[in-house]
Design a protein around this motif. Structure first.
Motif, short mmCIF file in Angstrom:
data_model
loop_
_atom_site.label_atom_id
_atom_site.label_comp_id
_atom_site.label_asym_id
_atom_site.label_seq_id
_atom_site.Cartn_x
_atom_site.Cartn_y
_atom_site.Cartn_z
N LEU A 180 -0.49 30.45 -48.76
CA LEU A 180 0.00 29.59 -47.68
C LEU A 180 -1.15 28.79 -47.06
CD1 LEU A 180 2.54 31.97 -45.92
CD2 LEU A 180 3.00 30.19 -47.60
N LEU A 181 -2.32 29.41 -46.90
CA LEU A 181 -3.43 28.72 -46.25
C LEU A 181 -4.02 27.63 -47.13
CD1 LEU A 181 -5.27 31.73 -44.58
CD2 LEU A 181 -4.02 29.92 -43.41
N ILE A 182 -4.10 27.88 -48.41
CA ILE A 182 -4.73 26.90 -49.30
C ILE A 182 -3.74 25.84 -49.74
CG2 ILE A 182 -5.86 26.61 -51.54
CD1 ILE A 182 -7.07 29.38 -51.19
N MET A 183 -2.51 26.24 -50.11
CA MET A 183 -1.54 25.29 -50.62
C MET A 183 -0.50 24.86 -49.59
SD MET A 183 -0.89 26.92 -54.42
CE MET A 183 0.05 25.48 -54.93
N GLN A 184 -0.49 25.55 -48.44
CA GLN A 184 0.38 25.21 -47.32
C GLN A 184 1.86 25.21 -47.75
OE1 GLN A 184 -1.16 21.77 -45.26
NE2 GLN A 184 -3.22 22.60 -45.19
N PHE A 185 2.58 24.12 -47.54
CA PHE A 185 4.02 24.13 -47.79
C PHE A 185 4.34 24.31 -49.27
CE2 PHE A 185 8.15 22.04 -48.48
CZ PHE A 185 8.92 22.83 -47.64
N SER A 186 3.54 23.71 -50.13
CA SER A 186 3.77 23.88 -51.57
C SER A 186 3.54 25.33 -51.97
CB SER A 186 2.84 22.96 -52.36
OG SER A 186 1.49 23.20 -52.01
N GLY A 187 2.57 25.99 -51.34
CA GLY A 187 2.38 27.41 -51.59
C GLY A 187 3.54 28.25 -51.12
N PHE A 188 4.13 27.84 -49.98
CA PHE A 188 5.30 28.54 -49.49
C PHE A 188 6.46 28.43 -50.46
CE2 PHE A 188 9.40 28.13 -47.24
CZ PHE A 188 9.51 29.42 -46.75
N MET A 189 6.65 27.24 -51.06
CA MET A 189 7.73 27.06 -52.03
C MET A 189 7.48 27.88 -53.29
SD MET A 189 9.78 25.23 -50.40
CE MET A 189 10.97 25.00 -51.70
N ALA A 190 6.21 27.98 -53.72
CA ALA A 190 5.90 28.81 -54.88
C ALA A 190 6.18 30.28 -54.58
CB ALA A 190 4.44 28.62 -55.28
N PHE A 191 5.79 30.73 -53.38
CA PHE A 191 6.06 32.12 -52.99
C PHE A 191 7.57 32.36 -52.89
CE2 PHE A 191 7.12 34.92 -49.39
CZ PHE A 191 6.70 36.13 -49.92
N LEU A 192 8.30 31.37 -52.37
CA LEU A 192 9.74 31.51 -52.25
C LEU A 192 10.40 31.65 -53.62
CD1 LEU A 192 12.19 31.51 -50.36
CD2 LEU A 192 12.26 29.01 -50.58
N SER A 193 9.90 30.92 -54.61
CA SER A 193 10.47 31.02 -55.95
C SER A 193 10.22 32.41 -56.55
CB SER A 193 9.88 29.93 -56.86
OG SER A 193 8.50 30.16 -57.10
N VAL A 194 9.01 32.96 -56.33
CA VAL A 194 8.71 34.29 -56.84
C VAL A 194 9.60 35.33 -56.16
CG1 VAL A 194 6.94 36.08 -57.02
CG2 VAL A 194 6.35 33.70 -57.45
N ALA A 195 9.75 35.21 -54.82
CA ALA A 195 10.58 36.17 -54.08
C ALA A 195 12.04 36.09 -54.52
CB ALA A 195 10.45 35.90 -52.58
N ALA A 196 12.56 34.87 -54.67
CA ALA A 196 13.96 34.71 -55.08
C ALA A 196 14.19 35.27 -56.48
CB ALA A 196 14.35 33.24 -55.02
N ASN A 197 13.27 34.99 -57.40
CA ASN A 197 13.41 35.52 -58.75
C ASN A 197 13.27 37.04 -58.77
OD1 ASN A 197 13.87 33.07 -60.03
ND2 ASN A 197 11.70 32.63 -60.26
N GLY A 198 12.43 37.57 -57.89
CA GLY A 198 12.30 39.02 -57.81
C GLY A 198 13.60 39.68 -57.38
N VAL A 199 14.28 39.07 -56.41
CA VAL A 199 15.57 39.59 -55.97
C VAL A 199 16.59 39.51 -57.09
CG1 VAL A 199 17.49 39.24 -54.36
CG2 VAL A 199 15.13 39.08 -53.54
N LEU A 200 16.61 38.39 -57.81
CA LEU A 200 17.54 38.25 -58.94
C LEU A 200 17.25 39.27 -60.03
CD1 LEU A 200 17.71 34.35 -59.26
CD2 LEU A 200 19.48 35.88 -58.39
N PHE A 201 15.98 39.52 -60.27
CA PHE A 201 15.61 40.50 -61.28
C PHE A 201 16.08 41.90 -60.89
CE2 PHE A 201 12.35 43.58 -62.75
CZ PHE A 201 12.68 43.57 -64.09
N LEU A 202 15.94 42.24 -59.62
CA LEU A 202 16.41 43.54 -59.14
C LEU A 202 17.93 43.67 -59.30
CD1 LEU A 202 15.91 46.24 -57.73
CD2 LEU A 202 16.09 45.05 -55.54
N LEU A 203 18.65 42.60 -58.97
CA LEU A 203 20.10 42.63 -59.15
C LEU A 203 20.48 42.79 -60.62
CD1 LEU A 203 21.16 39.81 -56.64
CD2 LEU A 203 21.30 42.30 -56.31
N ALA A 204 19.72 42.13 -61.50
CA ALA A 204 19.99 42.26 -62.93
C ALA A 204 19.74 43.69 -63.41
CB ALA A 204 19.13 41.28 -63.73
#
Length: 413
Positions: free
Chosen positions: A183-207
């Motif tokens: 978040l500090l280095i990439m700011q909003f773009s870093g937040f979107m990358a983290f959001l994609s990892v978190a969302a995919n992690g949740v989907l993986f757990l559901l699978a």
């Protein structure tokens, strides 16, 4: 859970989730024609020296609170936790097995205090034996927090046995470090990358849960569908809903599908000779579909990485030189692909070596031959690496062709 789903299969998926390293679409940046500055509002504040200083201070404060909280969260655990306050270490003893492997074992006497449960505050003394190799055990220190099993004897005496160490503090620290730097280095773009990892992690757990509820009968269909959702969601969050995202998604899915089809054809004509599915230890469902699902996710991550790099570079090239023809764009894509293809395949190989090296060393040190060690530990990983390598190679012409044919004649900045 069986071993492959709980460890190796999860690791493959996590490697895929973290493989997205292409340029991220910065939605918060806009060119202000009047001021010539980029960004507005709160995001512009974060680009100033004072804003960055405040961001670092807040991140450090949050990290400190999280680490402190995990060190004092014993009450939320059901299992008893013992904090070590004193350690007495004995004299190491030398041991040699039938294959002349030498190790040293040391006995510890640990004194500590229970942090939770009905016996909270009680002082207990337990023993722990650890080896110099640390293959199946570990050494404890003053301040370590251990999960223990309590034993109440007939005379009312209370004793305990160490079960495992409490690891939430280092895990939370590493998670905070990764997210904070992102978040500090990439700011909003870093937040979107983290959001994609978190969302995919949740989907993986559901699978995983869905696969367990079906007893593994539909594992290939479940994780095949999940792969499509993974790719679409990740690219949408990272690149945005635009033509570049669609071309990258088509390349990713096409390259992955082609690599799996080639693998299935090879399996058919070779009758799967040399495929030691029995090396997938503790699998409680059909190993072949599980292996294909694991390979599918691993190949998807590698192909997505390469496709994003090639297509992002071609879009940037077209933006700078709009006069380029489709043929020139195609040739440029092949040149870019040939440049990154080698390092990416080597990365896959290094990941494979790191994954199999410890167990391979244990097999060799216990008198097994190189052939048997390779068959039981490395053969399946080599097949997965080759399938991913096929996907990487096929993605180069596919990405170049789709980008050259479906890219806008004039790419907007």
């Amino acid at each position: 859970m069986f071993k492959l789903t709980g460890t190796r299969f999860t690791a493959i998926c996590l490697k895929f989730l973290l493989r997205v390293n292409a340029p991220v679409r910065k939605w918060y940046i806009g060119n202000n024609s009047a001021t010539g500055k980029e960004g507005t509002g709160n995001m512009h504040f974060l680009t100033t020296k004072r804003g960055r200083l405040w961001a670092w201070l807040v991140t450090l404060l949050i990290g400190g609170l999280l680490v402190w909280g995990t060190q004092h969260d014993a009450r939320i655990y059901h299992d008893p936790i013992l904090q070590v306050t004193q350690v007495k270490t004995g004299t190491p003893t030398k041991e040699t097995d039938d294959f002349h492997n030498v190790d040293r074992q040391t006995k510890q006497t640990l004194t500590g205090k229970l942090l939770n449960g009905s016996h909270r505050g009680r002082q207990l003394t337990i023993t722990n034996t650890y080896s110099q190799s640390g293959a199946m055990d570990q050494r404890y220190h003053v301040g370590s927090q251990l999960f223990v099993v309590l034993h109440t004897h007939a005379d009312g005496h209370l004793s305990a046995t160490a079960k495992d160490i409490k690891r939430d503090t280092p895990l939370v620290f590493m998670l905070w470090l990764v997210v904070g730097l992102l978040l500090l280095i990439m700011q909003f773009s870093g937040f979107m990358a983290f959001l994609s990892v978190a969302a995919n992690g949740v989907l993986f757990l559901l699978a995983i849960l869905l696969n367990g509820s079906t007893q593994g009968a539909q594992v290939l269909w479940i994780f095949g569908s999940l792969a499509v959702v993974f790719a679409a969601l990740t690219l949408w969050l990272v690149l945005g809903a635009n033509r570049q995202m669609v071309i990258t998604l088509a390349t990713t899915l096409g390259g992955t599908a082609f690599s799996i089809i080639v693998a299935l054809l090879v399996f058919h004509f070779t009758h799967e000779k040399g495929m030691y599915y029995e090396s997938m230890q503790y699998v409680t469902q059909l190993p072949r579909p599980l292996f294909l699902a694991e390979t599918l996710l691993g190949s998807l991550g590698a192909v997505m990485d390469e496709s994003t790099d090639i297509i992002s570079s071609l879009f940037a090239l077209k933006r700078e030189r709009p006069e380029l023809s489709a043929t020139q764009v195609f040739k440029s894509g092949r040149q870019i692909g040939s440049t990154i293809m080698g390092p990416l395949i080597n990365v896959l190989f290094f990941i494979f070596v790191a994954d199999t090296f410890p167990m391979a060393m244990l097999y060799l040190k216990n008198g097994n031959s190189w052939g048997y060690t390779f068959s039981m530990n490395m053969s399946m990983g080599v097949v997965q690496s080759l399938i991913s390598g096929i996907g990487i190679v096929l993605a180069v012409p596919l990405a170049s062709f789709l980008a050259s044919r479906f890219m806008e004649k004039k790419v907007m900045a």
